[in-house]
Motif scaffolding. Structure first.
Motif, short mmCIF file in Angstrom:
data_model
loop_
_atom_site.label_atom_id
_atom_site.label_comp_id
_atom_site.label_asym_id
_atom_site.label_seq_id
_atom_site.Cartn_x
_atom_site.Cartn_y
_atom_site.Cartn_z
N LYS A 1 0.87 -1.41 -0.08
CA LYS A 1 0.01 -0.08 -0.16
C LYS A 1 0.84 1.33 -0.13
O LYS A 1 2.02 1.19 0.27
CB LYS A 1 -1.03 0.03 1.29
CG LYS A 1 -1.91 -0.90 1.12
CD LYS A 1 -2.97 -0.94 2.33
CE LYS A 1 -3.93 -2.20 2.01
NZ LYS A 1 -5.17 -1.95 3.37
N CYS B 1 1.99 1.92 3.80
CA CYS B 1 2.25 0.88 4.95
C CYS B 1 2.65 -0.20 4.17
O CYS B 1 2.57 -0.32 2.76
CB CYS B 1 0.87 0.60 5.82
SG CYS B 1 -0.34 0.08 4.67
N CYS C 1 1.19 -3.48 4.08
CA CYS C 1 -0.02 -4.16 3.70
C CYS C 1 -0.12 -4.56 2.27
O CYS C 1 0.23 -3.79 1.30
CB CYS C 1 -1.28 -3.68 4.32
SG CYS C 1 -1.50 -3.38 5.89
N THR D 1 -4.76 -5.46 6.45
CA THR D 1 -4.64 -4.19 7.17
C THR D 1 -3.80 -3.98 8.24
O THR D 1 -3.24 -5.06 8.93
CB THR D 1 -6.11 -3.95 8.00
OG1 THR D 1 -6.55 -5.19 8.81
CG2 THR D 1 -7.44 -3.85 7.04
N CYS D 2 -3.41 -2.98 9.03
CA CYS D 2 -2.56 -2.54 9.88
C CYS D 2 -2.94 -1.39 10.64
O CYS D 2 -3.79 -0.52 10.27
CB CYS D 2 -1.22 -2.82 9.50
SG CYS D 2 -0.93 -1.18 8.60
N CYS E 1 -3.15 1.73 7.89
CA CYS E 1 -4.17 1.94 7.12
C CYS E 1 -5.65 1.75 7.81
O CYS E 1 -6.71 1.84 6.92
CB CYS E 1 -3.93 0.90 5.83
SG CYS E 1 -3.99 -0.71 6.22
ZN LIG Z 1 -1.89 -1.30 6.34
#
Ligand SMILES: [Zn+2]
Length: 474
Positions: free
Chosen positions: A20, A23, A25, A37-38, A41
């Motif tokens: 992304k 990040c 991900c 996701t993290c 995001c």
């Molecule tokens: Zn993320």
């Protein structure tokens, strides 16, 4: 009254980076909801964005392919608005210092080449996705949140839905050529918003711009634009005006429907993103990216005309997609009759691809298989007509043509002795036609050849059958 339609487009295209924009991900489409996701995001407090260099590189690549100026300095900004799929309450985008500006795309209209100017290309993050359930509830999937996008904004240079469609096709083709986006509209990796209004050229009166959103195919975009053209005209004729609003295309009702009254830019309260510093774009880096640009569609088209001696129309169609152009050139490597290869790709193969709504990259046979098929025809082992039948089997069974011909016993009968027996039988059963031919009715010959073809289920060599019949009758 002489009305002129004015269309400008905003295209969002997801970039093919592995991770992304802020990040690491995965950007992969699909996957269980909320697994890519993290904290970044998901917009959790305290999580900080780190800009993915590849996103800037792809943005520059697109800018160069679309003849843009690449900015010396660029920065990210926050665009503030509330929507459930926007976790942070703002989107990190670019406002007054976009990455690329002042480009253009050339389209070929009936009146010749037309330049559609691009105002800007900027990079930004995608939002999550709302999933509306049947019971009226809404769920949120943030896998798409933070997937990198480029937004391409045109000047209002298109004057008909047809021109807008030509532009979109060209844009998509170039994005695919430079491999920054796969442009799959059905997966949302290419999305297009339309700004449309009309002007009465006699009085100079203009309708207020309508924005069209959620157009999930070029076809839907064209229909929505055509609908709006008429709606604007009707309102102007009645002495009324359109409102500044956002509408969407309703496929079932075949009409556009109001989504909301359009926000003004000032409603977004843009301000510089404090967590990402302003950037200076290194000129050497830009030049390196320029060197890596592949051959673009219009250059490839000219080369195809020159190198393969193809008509302009063939070259235009073959280079409209990189995959198709590559398939053509790969086939030529094994069978070098370029016009023949072009005819088959543009004829039976394209028809089938359109019918199934797939690309050449999705078929189960290879360029070498097509070359083998054309060799079988060229060497007289099968007729052109049988060749079409074999091609159908290649699409459906994914086997190579030699295997298909062998399995189905399709080899052409070119043995004189063998064919003569069949010809004699056909002639004895069709005495009337034989008489007709003797009496000068040339059409009877065609009928007799047809009977031989029928008796051999299309496997007779038609030239040989023709010759044998004429020899027998004389
Ligand atoms: Zn993320």
């Amino acid at each position: 009254m002489p009305y002129k339609t004015i269309i400008g487009l905003e295209i969002h295209s997801e970039l093919l980076t592995d991770s992304k924009i802020f990040c690491d991900c995965s950007t992969e489409f699909g996957g269980d909801v909320n697994t890519h996701t993290c904290p970044v995001c998901l917009g959790l407090p305290g999580a900080l964005p780190v800009l993915n260099k590849k996103v800037v590189e792809y943005g520059i690549k697109a800018g160069l392919a679309f003849n843009c100026e690449i900015s010396e300095r660029t920065k990210m900004d926050r665009k503030n608005y509330f929507y459930p799929d926007l976790v942070k309450g703002y989107q990190i985008s670019q406002y007054d210092m976009p990455l690329c500006q002042n480009g253009y795309v050339e389209i070929e209209t009936e009146d010749g080449v037309k330049k559609i100017r691009l105002r800007r290309i900027h990079i930004e993050e995608d939002t999550g996705k709302s999933i509306h359930s049947e019971d009226g509830g809404s769920l949120l999937d943030y896998n798409r949140s933070g997937v990198p996008l480029i937004e391409i904004v045109t000047e209002p240079d298109m004057n008909s839905p047809e021109e807008a469609k030509l532009f979109l096709e060209k844009l998509k083709s170039i994005l695919q050529y430079i491999e920054v986006s796969d442009c799959k509209m059905e997966e949302g990796s290419l999305r297009c918003d339309v700004n449309i209004n009309i002007v009465d050229e006699e009085t100079g009166k203009r309708s207020t711009i309508t924005e069209l959103k959620n157009l999930n195919s070029f076809k839907a975009a064209v229909k929505a634009m055509e609908y709006e053209e008429e709606r604007h005209k009707k309102l102007l004729e009645e002495g009324k005006d359109t409102r500044r609003e956002t509408r969407r295309w309703d496929e079932l009702k075949n009409e556009t429907i109001v989504m909301r009254v359009k926000e003004e830019v000032s409603d977004y309260r843009y301000f510089p993103e404090p967590d990402i510093v302003e950037m200076e774009i290194d000129r050497e880096w830009v030049e390196e990216i320029r060197k890596e640009l592949p051959e673009l569609p219009h250059v490839k088209k000219e080369r195809f005309i020159e190198q393969y001696d193809l008509p302009e129309y063939d070259a235009e169609v073959l280079t409209s997609s990189k995959a198709l152009a590559d398939f053509f050139e790969e086939t030529i490597r094994y069978f070098d009759d370029s016009k023949q290869v072009s005819n088959w790709i543009m004829g039976d193969i394209s028809r089938r691809l359109n019918m199934e709504n797939i690309g050449i990259e999705d078929v189960s046979f290879t360029a070498k298989d097509l070359a083998d098929l054309l060799k079988l025809i060229d060497e007289g082992k099968i007729s052109n007509k049988i060749g079409k039948k074999v091609l159908r089997a290649m699409f459906e069974e994914g086997k190579d043509p030699n295997t298909i011909v062998k399995e189905k016993g399709l080899i052409q009968i070119s043995d004189e002795g063998e064919l003569k027996k069949i010809v004699d039988k056909v002639l004895s059963e069709n005495q009337q036609s034989v008489e007709d031919y003797k009496n000068g009715k040339d059409r009877a010959l065609g009928f007799l050849v047809g009977q031989v073809m029928k008796a051999t289920r299309g496997k007779a060599n038609p030239q040989l059958a023709n010759k044998l019949i004429r020899e027998s009758i004389q």
